[in-house]
Design a protein around this motif. Structure first.
Motif: not given
Lengths: 508, 508
Positions: A250, A253, A398-400, A402, A414, B135
């Motif tokens: 990642y 965002k 986890n996919e998302s 924080t 991930r 977002e």
């Protein structure tokens, strides 16, 4: 000594004679019925069977049940305890006085398809005939009309044409031919067609456990995979294990304009490129700590068999169009007997006409780890995860991600791993293994290749674990079948040869 | 000295007063007409405008021509010598006694879209209102009914909502408001709306050359890009240049089963990962030989302006959700003034549900090179090609690799580069530049950010080259607009502010 040999020779010769007369009869029957045989096969190929497509899977299973019923085989769908997963199709033929029982295995599900990647005019589930392989300039030709000669070098293109509807079809056709010829098999036959192999056979263990008694046998013969690249038939005694992982890294965002933020905002595609690069050296050797530990060495018999495997490295390099293989000079047969790490694919934002000047938000790689005897799937996965951590990554499942995680860790990945399964090898010197070798040898004039382990994978350890039964794999597809990929195909002669192999095995 | 300052102060104050009364009138008009204004904008957004979609481009151009005719502007479509490329839309307003002529530029084409990557419920060309950015947890809300208050923090999502239909719309709305208020612009106005910016403005030079006389002016004002991340308006005097490349590496001619060939057959995704890795170090510094040569340093005025640019690095890292930027500690504003190499995206076979256990046949990366003053697009491309060669690659431009090439070279890459264009910078101390700064400053109470160069790119060198005319960019979009990517959006207050900015510029 000579006297000792004589009766043995005569015995083999008798079997050989009986078998080759059998094979000849089967061949003649096939030659008289090629259009009808292929008609049924094309029907089977026309039904979508992507392992994740419940409706297609059900339709495929129904078609196969019908094929079996047409042959007078009583069928049953076998489930495990988990509902809504593809059932296995079971069928049974009891032969009076037979002392051995053999389960013939193939799978009817197929790998996912991306139709855009297939050649023009070739659709995964509208199978077509080509007059040669695409790589050799093959062109689409009309399906042969009744009475028209069918060239055995033609190919049929479509998903699962070789992997593994060809297996289902050849087994059932072999049985049909025996029946039509009025020849009784020499063994009790059980059919077991799995519907979830391409998803890692996640529920196969449940099915085996649930139906232990019904599936009792002396041997499972697995019809999957290709014959040897030399074109010779092969008998395979084991498989590599397999486990899939997905690694996603990642960055920002939201996608960023590559002009306003390029040079400053982290680029996940570059991060993933560096992470993947760190996993293997330029010779393809995996640099992950402990990756080659745990490997069980080959027995002397296995070593001798491997030494006799014809070398196809140069032929394959020429055929595949590259001169620099991985492995720093090791041979193909050596390398497929080591654990591997393969990038099945990667993706970040878009390329081609869809490419835009952005810094993507993430980049994903699909990895495939092959395992050899001694490796454990989850232990191997853990080594990869540890490696990712040593490259500075915080690893989550986890996919998302924080906001807290984003503002705590400089690098975030991930990692999701499937359950996978371990390798399996059956001892080549078991008496029933010798019978299989003889039967397959009786169906061909070329020397059969004996392979301690295939590079590919099947969940064969499950049969040992849940049924305490050995497995032997007898593949039939051409090696250049594009199995798992776009433009999957089967050469028609391989279907004919496959049927003859299975006729011999049912009468071994 | 004090006496000297006094008249100047009074003068500025007078301008300020006149302008703020102007801005106030414009604002009041806008407040009374928000629904109608946004209605026209939503209509514009609903027309597909992907730069490669000829039909969509024509429809978009027709809508804009209609908008201009509704405002009493005479329009004309300008073409270059190449046919079937998106035309520029031209319009002209002669103002009696005006001594200066300004061309207001925006572009009406948009970047390609992959609708699957957009958030649920948001389609690129069915623009919708959200009550905040995605977002920040924004949710889709119904379009405001007549009479309903429009919250200026709402956003409109859709392709080109900010880049650059907002530009077209704000320029035309500013002109409309002046007309409706009965206020004559202080300069002759020309409108020039390009239709091929997102494809690299490939034919803009032809159009400029073909219509030199018609396009004569004292200044081009470019409405594109975002305001400063601090939220303050900015005036931008230059842009980075830009050139795109695609690098594709090849392995086997056909996709291979990762079990049967994994560890032996070369994997193009791994080869590409290693090639990309070799291009940048872990701090994001480009390792390609000579990459940072040729760079023209900033003037003293430019250096001073840069020193005054408010730092947004920490704010942006928090907003974007990462803590480790590239650049080894250099600031965003420093880094966007260096040449860059960005991976726009990469792809090899499939990931996710479509992933299959294969060794792919090829892997492709889309690269974006940003250029600063002194760099030449094709020279920069050549440096990348040389780098790929030093990594052992045979480089070709051909899509299809011959068997001879495959069996001659161990590593093969196809590299295709677009034409691209170079950076441009207008001198900040030109009198007309000072007028622009004053006009923009008059439309806001916050100090305007003066930026020698934007990180992003526009083909502004063309205006210098073909028309010998300076350009100044006055952007209006919110910085977090997802320009070029999925979920592009504009904050409504930015439209309102943008209109006021352009009202001030037309009366400067």
């Amino acid at each position: 000594m000579k006297r000792c040999f004589l009766p043995l020779f005569l015995l083999i010769s008798t079997i050989s004679f009986a078998q080759s007369s059998l094979i000849e009869q089967a061949r003649n029957f096939r030659k008289a019925n090629e259009h009808a045989l292929l008609g049924e096969f094309m029907g089977l190929l026309s039904i979508p069977n992507i392992v994740y497509d419940t409706v297609g899977i059900q339709r495929t299973a129904a078609y196969i049940v019908k094929m079996m019923e047409n042959r007078g085989i009583k069928t049953q769908l076998l489930n495990g305890k988990t509902k809504s997963v593809p059932p296995a199709i079971f069928g049974e033929v009891i032969v009076p006085n037979a002392t051995k029982t053999i389960v013939f295995y193939a799978h009817y599900d197929g790998q996912p398809v991306n139709p855009n990647q297939w050649a023009e005019g070739i659709e995964p589930f509208k199978s077509v005939f080509l007059d040669a392989s695409l790589e050799k300039g093959g062109k689409i030709i009309p399906a042969p009309k009744l009475g028209e000669k069918i060239n055995p070098d033609w190919r049929i293109y479509g998903r699962s044409a070789s992997d593994d509807k060809a297996g289902v079809f050849s087994i059932l056709s072999a049985y049909e031919i025996l029946t039509k010829l009025g020849i009784s098999p020499s063994v009790n036959i059980k059919f077991f067609f799995e519907g979830e192999e391409e998803a890692g056979s996640t529920h196969l263990s449940e099915i085996l456990e649930n139906h232990k008694e019904k599936l009792k046998s002396d041997l499972w013969i697995i019809c999957d995979g290709p014959v040897h690249q030399s074109g010779r038939k092969q008998v395979v005694f084991g498989v590599r294990g397999d486990v899939n992982m997905e690694v996603k890294v990642y960055a920002s965002k939201r996608p960023l304009h590559s002009g306003h933020y390029g040079n400053w905002a982290p680029n996940p595609a570059m991060l993933l490129a560096k992470l993947l690069s760190s996993m293997k050296d330029d010779n393809g050797r995996v640099l992950i700590k402990g990756f080659y530990d745990d490997v069980v060495p080959f027995t002397e018999t296995e070593k001798k068999a491997i030494a006799k495997v014809p070398s196809v490295d140069e032929q394959m390099r020429n055929e595949l169009g590259f001169i620099q293989a991985e492995g720093g000079g090791k041979s193909l047969v050596e390398l497929i007997n080591l654990p591997s790490l393969n990038i099945n694919g990667f993706s970040s934002a878009n390329v081609g006409k869809m490419a835009a000047n952005v810094i993507p938000v993430s980049a994903t790689a699909a990895l495939d780890l092959r395992l050899v005897l001694g490796n454990d799937a989850q232990r191997q996965v853990q080594k990869v995860i540890e490696h990712i951590k040593t490259q500075g990554y915080y690893v989550t499942q986890n996919e998302s991600i924080t906001d807290e995680e984003r503002l705590k860790y400089p690098l975030i990945a991930r990692v999701q791993a499937q359950k996978g399964y371990n390798a399996q090898r059956t001892k080549m010197d078991l008496p029933i293994a010798q019978n299989v070798i003889k039967a397959v040898q009786s169906s061909t004039s070329e020397e059969v290749v004996l392979m301690p382990s295939l590079g590919g994978s099947l969940p064969l350890f499950l049969f040992e674990k849940y049924l305490a039964t050995p497995t032997i794999t007898v593949p039939i597809a051409n090696h250049d079948n594009n199995q798992h990929a776009e433009n999957e195909n089967i050469r028609i002669q391989n279907i004919w040869n496959g049927i003859e192999t299975y006729v011999a095995l049912m009468k071994m």
